[in-house]
Design a protein around this motif. Structure first.
Motif, PDB file in Angstrom:
ATOM      1  N   GLY A 144       0.800  -1.227   0.000  1.00 52.27           N
ATOM      2  CA  GLY A 144       0.000   0.000   0.000  1.00 52.27           C
ATOM      3  C   GLY A 144       0.830   1.274   0.000  1.00 52.27           C
ATOM      4  N   ARG A 145       2.150   1.112   0.031  1.00 51.79           N
ATOM      5  CA  ARG A 145       3.022   2.285   0.089  1.00 51.79           C
ATOM      6  C   ARG A 145       4.420   1.845  -0.351  1.00 51.79           C
ATOM      7  NH1 ARG A 145       3.660   7.262   2.601  1.00 51.79           N
ATOM      8  NH2 ARG A 145       5.697   7.503   3.590  1.00 51.79           N
ATOM      9  N   ALA A 146       5.070   2.668  -1.160  1.00 48.48           N
ATOM     10  CA  ALA A 146       6.432   2.318  -1.580  1.00 48.48           C
ATOM     11  C   ALA A 146       7.195   3.570  -2.004  1.00 48.48           C
ATOM     12  CB  ALA A 146       6.388   1.335  -2.757  1.00 48.48           C
ATOM     13  N   LEU A 271       3.562  12.052 -14.147  1.00 49.86           N
ATOM     14  CA  LEU A 271       2.275  11.418 -14.451  1.00 49.86           C
ATOM     15  C   LEU A 271       1.343  11.450 -13.235  1.00 49.86           C
ATOM     16  CD1 LEU A 271       3.588   8.473 -16.614  1.00 49.86           C
ATOM     17  CD2 LEU A 271       1.832  10.112 -17.346  1.00 49.86           C
ATOM     18  N   LEU A 272       1.892  11.145 -12.065  1.00 47.10           N
ATOM     19  CA  LEU A 272       1.025  11.108 -10.876  1.00 47.10           C
ATOM     20  C   LEU A 272       0.649  12.513 -10.413  1.00 47.10           C
ATOM     21  CD1 LEU A 272       2.639   8.122  -8.936  1.00 47.10           C
ATOM     22  CD2 LEU A 272       0.598   8.100 -10.394  1.00 47.10           C
ATOM     23  N   GLN A 273       1.423  13.499 -10.826  1.00 43.85           N
ATOM     24  CA  GLN A 273       1.025  14.881 -10.545  1.00 43.85           C
ATOM     25  C   GLN A 273      -0.129  15.314 -11.456  1.00 43.85           C
ATOM     26  OE1 GLN A 273       4.901  16.719 -10.940  1.00 43.85           O
ATOM     27  NE2 GLN A 273       5.079  17.052  -8.723  1.00 43.85           N
ATOM     28  N   HIS A 274      -0.391  14.512 -12.476  1.00 44.42           N
ATOM     29  CA  HIS A 274      -1.511  14.771 -13.395  1.00 44.42           C
ATOM     30  C   HIS A 274      -2.415  13.540 -13.389  1.00 44.42           C
ATOM     31  CE1 HIS A 274       1.614  17.566 -14.733  1.00 44.42           C
ATOM     32  NE2 HIS A 274       0.628  18.323 -15.164  1.00 44.42           N
ATOM     33  N   PRO A 275      -3.203  13.364 -12.310  1.00 43.44           N
ATOM     34  CA  PRO A 275      -3.963  12.114 -12.141  1.00 43.44           C
ATOM     35  C   PRO A 275      -4.890  11.802 -13.324  1.00 43.44           C
ATOM     36  CG  PRO A 275      -4.110  13.477 -10.162  1.00 43.44           C
ATOM     37  CD  PRO A 275      -3.404  14.295 -11.189  1.00 43.44           C
ATOM     38  N   ASP A 276      -5.425  12.825 -13.974  1.00 39.31           N
ATOM     39  CA  ASP A 276      -6.308  12.552 -15.125  1.00 39.31           C
ATOM     40  C   ASP A 276      -5.525  11.918 -16.268  1.00 39.31           C
ATOM     41  OD1 ASP A 276      -8.218  13.716 -13.616  1.00 39.31           O
ATOM     42  OD2 ASP A 276      -8.246  15.623 -14.723  1.00 39.31           O
ATOM     43  N   VAL A 277      -4.317  12.421 -16.472  1.00 32.75           N
ATOM     44  CA  VAL A 277      -3.479  11.874 -17.546  1.00 32.75           C
ATOM     45  C   VAL A 277      -3.093  10.432 -17.200  1.00 32.75           C
ATOM     46  CG1 VAL A 277      -1.319  12.158 -18.825  1.00 32.75           C
ATOM     47  CG2 VAL A 277      -2.580  14.184 -18.044  1.00 32.75           C
ATOM     48  N   TRP A 278      -2.740  10.225 -15.943  1.00 33.22           N
ATOM     49  CA  TRP A 278      -2.358   8.878 -15.502  1.00 33.22           C
ATOM     50  C   TRP A 278      -3.526   7.905 -15.724  1.00 33.22           C
ATOM     51  CZ3 TRP A 278       1.133   5.469 -14.890  1.00 33.22           C
ATOM     52  CH2 TRP A 278       0.965   4.373 -14.038  1.00 33.22           C
ATOM     53  N   MET A 390      -2.540   3.927  -7.881  1.00 31.78           N
ATOM     54  CA  MET A 390      -1.556   4.576  -7.004  1.00 31.78           C
ATOM     55  C   MET A 390      -1.592   6.087  -7.177  1.00 31.78           C
ATOM     56  SD  MET A 390       2.274   3.864  -8.271  1.00 31.78           S
ATOM     57  CE  MET A 390       2.657   3.475  -9.951  1.00 31.78           C
ATOM     58  N   ARG A 391      -1.209   6.768  -6.096  1.00 37.21           N
ATOM     59  CA  ARG A 391      -1.146   8.231  -6.112  1.00 37.21           C
ATOM     60  C   ARG A 391       0.126   8.674  -5.393  1.00 37.21           C
ATOM     61  NH1 ARG A 391      -5.007   6.207  -2.644  1.00 37.21           N
ATOM     62  NH2 ARG A 391      -4.256   6.479  -0.507  1.00 37.21           N
ATOM     63  N   LEU A 392       0.482   9.917  -5.651  1.00 43.73           N
ATOM     64  CA  LEU A 392       1.678  10.476  -5.035  1.00 43.73           C
ATOM     65  C   LEU A 392       1.417  10.723  -3.549  1.00 43.73           C
ATOM     66  CD1 LEU A 392       4.164  11.078  -6.705  1.00 43.73           C
ATOM     67  CD2 LEU A 392       3.333  13.414  -7.009  1.00 43.73           C
ATOM     68  N   ALA A 393       2.341  10.308  -2.666  1.00 45.46           N
ATOM     69  CA  ALA A 393       2.202  10.619  -1.243  1.00 45.46           C
ATOM     70  C   ALA A 393       2.696  12.048  -0.988  1.00 45.46           C
ATOM     71  CB  ALA A 393       3.011   9.617  -0.423  1.00 45.46           C
ATOM     72  N   GLU A 394       2.293  12.638   0.123  1.00 42.50           N
ATOM     73  CA  GLU A 394       2.805  13.951   0.544  1.00 42.50           C
ATOM     74  C   GLU A 394       4.310  13.839   0.753  1.00 42.50           C
ATOM     75  OE1 GLU A 394       0.369  16.797   0.307  1.00 42.50           O
ATOM     76  OE2 GLU A 394       2.039  17.276   1.671  1.00 42.50           O
ATOM     77  N   GLN A 395       5.080  14.696   0.138  1.00 44.56           N
ATOM     78  CA  GLN A 395       6.532  14.620   0.331  1.00 44.56           C
ATOM     79  C   GLN A 395       7.205  15.841  -0.272  1.00 44.56           C
ATOM     80  OE1 GLN A 395       8.029  11.344  -2.408  1.00 44.56           O
ATOM     81  NE2 GLN A 395       5.896  11.521  -3.035  1.00 44.56           N
ATOM     82  N   GLU A 414       1.327   5.798  -2.809  1.00 44.25           N
ATOM     83  CA  GLU A 414       0.414   5.051  -1.928  1.00 44.25           C
ATOM     84  C   GLU A 414      -0.745   4.500  -2.752  1.00 44.25           C
ATOM     85  OE1 GLU A 414       0.635   8.121   1.841  1.00 44.25           O
ATOM     86  OE2 GLU A 414      -0.882   8.452   0.313  1.00 44.25           O
ATOM     87  N   TRP A 415      -1.353   3.444  -2.257  1.00 46.25           N
ATOM     88  CA  TRP A 415      -2.545   2.886  -2.895  1.00 46.25           C
ATOM     89  C   TRP A 415      -3.226   1.969  -1.887  1.00 46.25           C
ATOM     90  CZ3 TRP A 415       2.428   1.459  -3.526  1.00 46.25           C
ATOM     91  CH2 TRP A 415       2.769   0.118  -3.280  1.00 46.25           C
ATOM     92  N   ASP A 416      -4.438   1.568  -2.227  1.00 48.28           N
ATOM     93  CA  ASP A 416      -5.173   0.654  -1.350  1.00 48.28           C
ATOM     94  C   ASP A 416      -4.992  -0.762  -1.890  1.00 48.28           C
ATOM     95  OD1 ASP A 416      -6.905  -0.851   0.074  1.00 48.28           O
ATOM     96  OD2 ASP A 416      -8.722   0.254  -0.494  1.00 48.28           O
ATOM     97  N   PRO A 417      -4.229  -1.607  -1.207  1.00 49.38           N
ATOM     98  CA  PRO A 417      -3.942  -2.946  -1.761  1.00 49.38           C
ATOM     99  C   PRO A 417      -5.216  -3.767  -1.973  1.00 49.38           C
ATOM    100  CG  PRO A 417      -2.682  -2.564   0.258  1.00 49.38           C
ATOM    101  CD  PRO A 417      -3.571  -1.384   0.091  1.00 49.38           C
ATOM    102  N   ALA A 418      -6.271  -3.464  -1.204  1.00 45.47           N
ATOM    103  CA  ALA A 418      -7.528  -4.208  -1.391  1.00 45.47           C
ATOM    104  C   ALA A 418      -8.078  -3.993  -2.798  1.00 45.47           C
ATOM    105  CB  ALA A 418      -8.547  -3.767  -0.340  1.00 45.47           C
TER     106      ALA A 418
END
Ligand code: HEM
Length: 426
Positions: A144-146, A271-278, A390-395, A414-418
C-alpha cells in the motif's frame, strides 16, 4: 562584473547557480528569464556560458568540430590537491569514451560499437527487463506504500545496465556500490571535506572496473557490449583502444543506469502529478510510447550537457571565443515556446514530443536511447496494469546537487492494496 568578452553581466546571470535548490527542482523554470530575455549568458559563478534556447542548442550539437564534446566528463568543480593525490594514488585515468571523444576518432569507434544497440539486439533484453520489473513490483504490491526509487527504479536499470555491459553476476554488487560517486565527482560540487571520500570511491570504482574488464578478457565470448568491444579490439586495435575500454567500463554503468533510473522516476512523478493523464494512460496503454517521449521532454533526466569552443565563433549573435566552456541547458530547450507549442503544458499526445534534446542530438546522440525507451515503457506498462490506483504521497522532493543528472532521490506513492486489480482477477 564583466563577461570574458568585456560585456556587463546582468544581475540574474550573476546569481545563476545550478547547485541551488531552484535549479534542482525545476531547471527550465529556473532559467525561464534567460530563455525569454538573455538566451546565452555568462555565469561568473560557474565560469561557463549558459545556452538556453532550442535552436541555439541544436546548432551547437550539430557542429561537433567547433563545439567539441571533450569536456563532457570533466569535473565541473575542480578538486583540491588532496583529492587529486588520492585519485592519482589509484592510477585513476578516466579518459575518452565516446561521449567526450573528438573526431576523427569518434565516428569510427561509434560505428564499430553500434551493433548491440540495433532493435533486433535490444529485443533479446526485453524479457529480462519485464521479469525484473515484475519481481520488484511483487515485493511491494501488497504494502500500500512504496518509495519507487529505493524499492525498484534505482535497482532495476542498474541490473539491466550491468547485464547489457556483460558484467559477471558476482561483480555486480561491488559495482553498484561505487557508481554514484562518479556522478558527484563529475557533475557535482562536493565540499572540500567530502572530496577526499569521493576520490577514494572513484579510485576504487576505477580499479575495480579494470579488474572486471581483465576478467572479461579471459572470456570475451560473453554476450555483453563490453565483450563485443573486446572482440572488436582484435579487429580494430587503434579504434577500440585499451584506454577506451577501461574508461567505458566505468562510465558506461553511469550512462546506462542513472539516466534511465532518473528518467523513469521523473516520468512517474510527472504522471502522478496529473492524475487525469495517468488514468487515461492506464485505460489505454497504447499511449505509453508517446507519453515516455513527452515525459523525457517535459521532465527529462539529463538537465544540461557540455561543449567547449575550439575556434572563435558566434551563437545567437553572441561572440564565443575559442576555449569558451558551454553549459547547454537541454531541459530549457525542451520548454522553448519557439519549438514546442504551449511548451509548459504536459501533453502525452503531443506530436513533436520526440524532438526533445534529452538524448542530445547529432553525431553523439545517445546510443542507448532505444534501450532506455524500452525500459521506461515496460516500467510504465507494469505500473499501469498492476497499480493504476496509485497516487503520489505527501513529500518534499530532493535531488543530488549537480548540473546534469536529475531525478528525485525518493518517490513515495500510496494505494489501497484491497483494490489491486490482480486480487479481483480469478
Ligand atoms: C550519450 C542521455 C540512456 C549510452 C548520451 C548523451 C546524452 C545522453 C545527453 C550525449 C549526447 C550528445 O552529446 O549529443 C541519456 C538519457 C538516457 C540515456 C537521458 C536515459 C533516459 C543510455 C543508456 C545507454 C546509454 C541506457 C546504454 C549503454 C550512451 C552512449 C553515449 C550516450 C554510449 C555516447 C554516444 C556518442 O558520443 O557517440 N546519452 N542516455 N545512454 N549515451 Fe545515453
Amino acid at each position: 562584473e564583466r563577461t570574458p568578452t568585456g560585456c556587463p553581466v546582468s544581475r540574474r546571470a550573476a546569481d545563476f547557480d545550478p547547485f541551488e535548490d531552484g535549479y534542482q527542482q525545476d531547471p527550465p523554470e529556473y532559467v525561464r528569464w534567460a530563455r525569454e530575455k538573455e538566451p546565452i549568458f555568462w555565469s561568473p559563478k560557474l565560469g561557463y556560458w549558459v545556452v538556453t534556447r532550442y535552436d541555439d542548442i541544436k546548432a551547437i550539437f550539430r557542429d561537433n568540430i567547433t563545439f567539441s564534446p571533450a569536456i563532457a566528463l570533466e569535473k565541473i568543480t575542480p578538486t583540491g590537491d588532496e583529492a587529486n593525490a588520492v585519485l592519482a594514488s589509484y592510477g585513476f585515468a578516466l579518459n575518452r569514451t565516446l561521449v567526450n571523444e573528438d573526431e576523427p576518432a569518434h565516428m569510427p569507434r561509434r560505428r564499430a560499437l553500434m551493433d548491440p544497440f540495433t532493435p533486433e539486439e535490444l529485443k533479446h533484453h526485453e524479457p529480462m527487463v519485464r521479469q525484473l520489473a515484475r519481481e520488484w513490483v511483487d515485493r511491494f504490491i501488497d504494502d500500500g506504500r512504496a518509495d519507487l526509487v529505493d524499492q525498484m527504479l534505482w535497482e532495476v536499470p542498474l541490473t539491466v545496465a550491468l547485464h547489457f555491459l556483460g558484467v559477471p553476476e558476482e561483480d555486480m554488487d561491488t559495482l553498484r556500490k561505487y557508481s554514484i560517486a562518479h556522478t558527484v565527482n563529475t557533475w557535482g560540487r562536493p565540499k572540500p571535506e567530502e572530496q577526499v571520500a569521493v576520490a577514494h570511491a572513484v579510485g576504487n570504482f576505477w580499479q575495480f572496473a579494470g579488474k572486471v574488464l581483465d576478467k572479461m578478457r579471459e572470456n570475451p565470448e560473453g554476450g555483453g557490449w563490453m565483450q563485443y568491444g573486446l572482440r572488436k579490439q582484435r579487429e580494430l586495435p587503434e579504434v577500440v583502444t585499451d584506454s577506451y575500454l577501461h574508461s567505458m567500463m566505468m562510465a558506461g554503468i553511469v550512462a546506462a543506469h542513472e539516466t534511465t533510473a532518473n528518467a523513469t522516476a521523473n516520468a512517474m512523478k510527472l504522471l502522478l502529478q496529473h492524475p487525469d493523464v495517468w488514468r487515461e494512460l492506464c485505460e489505454d496503454p497504447s499511449l505509453i510510447p508517446n507519453a515516455v517521449e513527452e515525459c523525457l521532454r517535459h521532465n527529462g533526466s539529463v538537465a544540461a550537457w557540455r561543449r567547449i569552443v575550439t575556434a572563435d565563433t558566434q551563437v545567437g549573435g553572441v561572440d564565443l571565443p575559442k576555449g569558451s566552456k558551454l553549459l547547454i541547458v537541454t531541459s530549457s530547450a525542451n520548454h522553448d515556446q519557439a519549438h514546442f507549442a504551449d511548451a509548459d503544458f504536459f501533453d502525452i499526445r503531443r506530436d513533436n514530443a520526440s524532438d526533445h534534446l534529452t538524448f542530445g542530438y547529432g553525431s553523439h546522440q545517445c546510443m542507448g536511447k532505444n534501450l532506455a525507451r524500452m525500459e521506461m515503457q515496460i516500467f510504465l506498462e507494469e505500473f499501469a496494469r498492476r497499480l493504476p490506483h496509485m497516487r503520489l504521497a505527501e513529500q518534499k522532493f530532493s535531488y543530488v546537487p549537480n548540473t546534469s543528472f536529475r531525478g528525485p532521490e525518493h518517490l513515495w506513492v500510496e494505494w489501497d492494496p484491497a483494490r489491486n486489480p490482480e486480487r479481483a482477477r480469478p
